[in-house]
Scaffold this active site. Structure first.
Site, PDB file in Angstrom:
ATOM      1  N   ARG A   1      -9.709   3.897  -3.283  1.00 37.93           N
ATOM      2  CA  ARG A   1     -10.880   3.903  -2.410  1.00 37.93           C
ATOM      3  C   ARG A   1     -10.661   4.811  -1.199  1.00 37.93           C
ATOM      4  O   ARG A   1      -9.546   4.931  -0.695  1.00 37.93           O
ATOM      5  CB  ARG A   1     -11.167   2.487  -1.931  1.00 37.93           C
ATOM      6  CG  ARG A   1     -11.654   1.579  -3.052  1.00 37.93           C
ATOM      7  CD  ARG A   1     -11.520   0.137  -2.681  1.00 37.93           C
ATOM      8  NE  ARG A   1     -12.146  -0.726  -3.677  1.00 37.93           N
ATOM      9  CZ  ARG A   1     -11.795  -1.980  -3.897  1.00 37.93           C
ATOM     10  NH1 ARG A   1     -10.810  -2.513  -3.189  1.00 37.93           N
ATOM     11  NH2 ARG A   1     -12.405  -2.697  -4.815  1.00 37.93           N
TER      12      ARG A   1
ATOM     13  N   THR B   1       3.279   0.693  -5.032  1.00 37.00           N
ATOM     14  CA  THR B   1       4.134  -0.155  -5.870  1.00 37.00           C
ATOM     15  C   THR B   1       3.589  -0.311  -7.286  1.00 37.00           C
ATOM     16  O   THR B   1       4.359  -0.342  -8.248  1.00 37.00           O
ATOM     17  CB  THR B   1       4.318  -1.545  -5.236  1.00 37.00           C
ATOM     18  OG1 THR B   1       3.040  -2.165  -5.027  1.00 37.00           O
ATOM     19  CG2 THR B   1       5.048  -1.447  -3.903  1.00 37.00           C
ATOM     20  N   ARG B   2       2.287  -0.430  -7.431  1.00 33.95           N
ATOM     21  CA  ARG B   2       1.702  -0.571  -8.766  1.00 33.95           C
ATOM     22  C   ARG B   2       1.913   0.698  -9.582  1.00 33.95           C
ATOM     23  O   ARG B   2       2.269   0.635 -10.769  1.00 33.95           O
ATOM     24  CB  ARG B   2       0.218  -0.917  -8.664  1.00 33.95           C
ATOM     25  CG  ARG B   2      -0.529  -0.950  -9.998  1.00 33.95           C
ATOM     26  CD  ARG B   2       0.107  -1.855 -11.030  1.00 33.95           C
ATOM     27  NE  ARG B   2       0.149  -3.255 -10.611  1.00 33.95           N
ATOM     28  CZ  ARG B   2       0.660  -4.231 -11.354  1.00 33.95           C
ATOM     29  NH1 ARG B   2       1.201  -3.957 -12.534  1.00 33.95           N
ATOM     30  NH2 ARG B   2       0.664  -5.470 -10.911  1.00 33.95           N
TER      31      ARG B   2
ATOM     32  N   LYS C   1       0.817  -1.219   0.000  1.00 35.22           N
ATOM     33  CA  LYS C   1       0.000   0.000   0.000  1.00 35.22           C
ATOM     34  C   LYS C   1       0.847   1.263   0.000  1.00 35.22           C
ATOM     35  O   LYS C   1       0.423   2.316   0.477  1.00 35.22           O
ATOM     36  CB  LYS C   1      -0.972   0.025   1.181  1.00 35.22           C
ATOM     37  CG  LYS C   1      -1.889  -1.176   1.270  1.00 35.22           C
ATOM     38  CD  LYS C   1      -2.573  -1.481  -0.052  1.00 35.22           C
ATOM     39  CE  LYS C   1      -3.506  -0.375  -0.525  1.00 35.22           C
ATOM     40  NZ  LYS C   1      -4.105  -0.692  -1.862  1.00 35.22           N
ATOM     41  N   GLY C   2       2.056   1.145  -0.562  1.00 36.92           N
ATOM     42  CA  GLY C   2       2.916   2.318  -0.649  1.00 36.92           C
ATOM     43  C   GLY C   2       2.902   2.970  -2.022  1.00 36.92           C
ATOM     44  O   GLY C   2       3.409   4.065  -2.195  1.00 36.92           O
TER      45      GLY C   2
END
Length: 314
Positions: A279, A74-75, A71-72
């Site tokens: 979200r 990365t994607r 959740k940093g």
């Protein structure tokens, strides 16, 4: 808003399985001969097979890994980096070094999960769980001591909220109930420091483990919060770290006023986030949020001292 913006830049791209033409990058460190040696190290029978395409591309072990953090961003980082013609990115999170069932399959299996690329391209995979998995640093080191690692971090408190939000929506999609975030953050009237999402944000603990095996100059830390606000300068730093020619330009990023975040422009094609990203975080009592931020104050200070730089975190 920060959480929304970060998720917003997480993009879905269909990567090319087989490149149509070679890209030239004289600075790529791993040659095909080195790859053979890496495979031999963990192949008991030395019966590995190189998958070579008729156009000269092949599957290679990654020379760079995005190790986290979960959740940093990365994607977003992977998709932005994929704008560079000398980058070949694995489509999915491989979980080779942290999942025992995968690791037992060996390096041949790992290589088979990689995209086809040319010898001068850098193959990249990302698995955010690597950063916080105790066994992973040694395993990566055993494969390739020269590995270049990318770590993207954001405000630890925001990362905790994003962590919860992802799991919450995963349960919602399966029509399963899930407790409120307060039930995870509070235990016996105090902050629940045993909550896994909090542990994942204790960056200095996990960083210490990586520094046992890799020098700091082999780990580039991307500021995930800055990547949201102004992505181009952060990607420029990544290009320099990977010794890539400067191919990604400011024109590859544009601010979508309708959506309220940066999107990508590649060869005239524009793309933004997938609907599963960005979200909204749950509403958290201000006093509880302050308590969470206060808890991270000392761990953050230790991390800053460890890496020799500071971040604009609460």
């Amino acid at each position: 808003m920060a959480a929304f913006l970060l998720g917003a830049v997480l993009l879905i791209v269909q990567p090319q399985i087989v490149p149509s033409r070679p890209a030239i990058n004289s600075n790529a460190e791993t040659s095909q001969s080195v790859q053979r040696e890496l495979l031999k190290k963990t192949s008991q029978k030395n019966d590995f097979k190189e998958n070579i395409h008729s156009n000269g591309s092949c599957q290679q072990l990654p020379q760079t890994i995005i190790i986290g953090v979960r959740k940093g961003g990365t994607r977003a980082l992977l998709e932005m980096l994929s704008l560079h013609p000398d980058i070949a990115a694995a489509e999915s999170e491989v979980h080779f070094f942290d999942w025992e069932d995968h690791y037992r399959n060996g390096l041949q299996w790992y290589m088979n999960q990689m995209p086809f690329s040319y010898p001068h391209q850098i193959t990249v995979e990302k698995t955010p769980a690597y950063f916080t998995s105790p066994k992973v640093p040694e395993r990566v080191y055993s494969m390739n001591q020269s590995m270049r690692l990318l770590l993207i971090l954001r405000d630890p408190s925001e990362r905790v909220l994003s962590d919860y939000t992802q799991v919450f929506y995963n349960h919602m999609q399966k029509h399963k109930p899930y407790p409120s975030i307060e039930q995870f953050l509070i235990k016996n009237g105090e902050l629940n420091v045993d909550y896994k999402a909090i542990n994942r944000s204790l960056y200095y603990i996990h960083m210490q483990n990586w520094l046992k095996y890799f020098p700091l100059d082999h780990i580039h830390i991307v500021d995930g919060d800055r990547l949201i606000k102004d992505p181009f300068p952060e990607i420029e730093k990544v290009e320099r770290f990977l010794k890539l020619s400067p191919q990604i330009n400011a024109s590859n990023f544009y601010f979508n006023k309708t959506k309220g975040f940066y999107c990508l422009r590649d060869s005239g094609r524009e793309r933004c986030l997938h609907e599963s990203k960005g979200r909204a975080h749950p509403q958290v009592d201000t006093r509880l949020l302050e308590k969470l931020q206060e808890y991270f104050h000392e761990p953050n200070k230790k991390f800053f001292e460890l890496v020799g730089r500071t971040f604009d975190w609460h």
